[in-house]
Motif scaffolding. Structure first.
Motif: not given
Length: 465
Positions: A284, A286, A288
């Motif tokens: 991950d 980002n 998010d």
């Protein structure tokens, strides 16, 4: 045999004839007739099975039609609390075995594993057709190579063996029992996925030459090595790079060994160790909580120790004599590279799993039934993407899996069976990749949809010849 027949005929003729010239003439006529009969037999054999007669290739055909009713009970974060489906599949396996010499054998196994009609797997899953799992996950009607390898025996009493190719690495013990198949080489608790590589075996014959104890113990050892990912951009890279130049990911290799210190035919102890390097994982990037970038995240070590009994006790009756029971313990350890995350953490993590089960005689001589129980810890991670059930691999479960099955032979070569699998997931990511997607999160507390419990009721009919 030809010489023996001629000799017998000559002796008989000797007592029936006293004239040497007549005797010689009769023997010549018998030789000519015998040659004609022998030639006719060869021609007839070629007509019946020219492949087997000339090249010693043995062919088998295996068709299994299966119905699965699957159900998922989802966690609180899911929009639907229950998801169900019913799926029909056809699996066709064609196997050819050639043995041109006593110490050399080659095996080719082709398989198509298809869902009835059309399905949308390409729209939702881009991983179904990767080589590790292509034959274990039903989708289309494409015929794929499941196994293609040779075994070459050499050394003292042919006690050494070298093998190369696409090795048999799915359906090992104890996963083979529920399907009434012969076990493959790796233990399925730790490894249940196809691979391309090499193996080198030191048989009990070699160990017996070292000591008589090894002969009594049935000791043998096998080394294995393979490649799970080749860093290559292919023939015509879109970025203009030279053909088959490296991509931005490292080569994933693995190696290990299987040691059987004791096997007397009834009781045996198996040990399996495996190492893997440059394992992949989605990270991950980002923030998010959606893994989006594939990277090399670290290395892996796995251990499996299995005790099994083909028959329990002595003189306890046919039921115990024909019962197979086992206990398997497995351990996994992840080793992330500096700054990378494996299973959602930068720390080394150890996971453990227990698999206990048995297969017992049924009501008649042509049936059997059995059970499996598997418990996996929070960070347990087996080397399997080859799903042994449509709801996931019980060998990889983080939580508890329960299974009962029944197999029955309708007549020779035609069998049927029924199996019920129930999985109670405690943590997510049981068989995901090694990065953030494999992070174990408490199912009840997960902020994203996840399966809490899963069921698979399977019925099959199978023709195998």
């Amino acid at each position: 045999m030809k010489k023996l027949i001629i000799s017998a005929l000559a002796v008989g003729a000797l007592f029936a004839q006293t004239d040497n010239a007549s005797l010689e003439k009769q023997i010549k006529e018998l030789k000519a007739k015998l040659a004609q009969v022998e030639q006719m037999a060869i021609q007839n054999q070629k007509k019946v099975n020219p492949i087997a007669a000339n090249n010693h290739i043995y062919f088998s055909y295996d068709l299994r039609t299966t119905y699965d009713f699957i159900e998922y009970k989802m966690n609180k974060a899911a929009n639907d609390d229950k998801l169900t489906n019913n799926i029909f599949t056809n699996r066709v396996t064609l196997t050819g075995v050639a043995k041109p010499a006593e110490n050399l054998k080659a095996t080719l196994k082709l398989e198509a594993n298809a869902i009835f009609g059309m399905n949308s797997e390409l729209q939702y899953s881009q991983f179904n057709n990767i080589s590790w799992v292509a034959n274990e996950t039903p989708d289309d009607l494409n015929i794929r190579i499941k196994q293609a390898f040779f075994n070459y025996h050499f050394g003292p009493d042919n006690g050494l063996m070298f093998s190369a190719g696409r090795r048999p690495a799915t359906g090992g013990f104890p996963a083979n029992l529920r399907n009434n198949d012969a076990p493959a080489s790796p233990l399925a608790h730790l490894i249940n996925m196809e691979f391309d590589g090499f193996s080198f075996e030191i048989s009990n014959t070699i160990f017996s030459n070292m000591s008589d104890k090894f002969s009594d113990w049935g000791t043998w050892l096998k080394f294995c090595a393979g490649r799970g990912y080749s860093s290559s951009k292919g023939k015509w890279p879109a970025d203009g790079s030279p053909a088959y130049s490296k991509d931005n990911l490292g080569i994933t290799d693995f190696a290990g060994f299987i040691l059987v210190p004791y096997d007397d035919g009834q009781y045996s102890l198996w040990m399996e160790n495996v190492w893997a390097w440059n394992l992949k994982g989605y990270i991950d990037t980002n923030g998010d909580h959606i893994p989006d970038t594939m990277k090399d995240v670290g290395d892996y070590y796995g251990l499996d120790v299995t005790f099994r009994a083909y028959g329990i006790g002595e003189d306890l009756g046919d039921f115990f004599d024909n019962t197979t029971a086992f206990v398997s313990f497995a351990l996994s350890q992840t080793k992330p590279y500096s700054g990378e995350r494996m299973l959602g953490t930068t720390d080394n993590k150890v996971g453990t799993s227990w698999w206990i089960g048995a297969q017992m005689p049924g009501f008649k001589e042509v049936d059997n039934w059995g059970f499996n129980y598997v418990h996996g810890s929070k960070y347990w991670r087996s080397m399997t993407y080859g799903e042994d059930t449509l709801i996931g691999s019980i060998a990889a479960v983080r939580g508890n899996a329960y299974e009962v099955y029944y197999n029955h032979q309708i007549q020779p070569h035609l069998t049927t069976g029924l199996r019920l699998t129930y999985v109670d997931y405690k943590y997510t990511g049981s068989d995901a990749f090694f990065g953030d997607a494999g992070t174990p999160v408490d199912v009840d507390k997960a902020p994203f949809p996840a399966a809490d419990k899963a069921y698979d009721l399977r019925a099959y009919i199978r023709y195998n010849f």
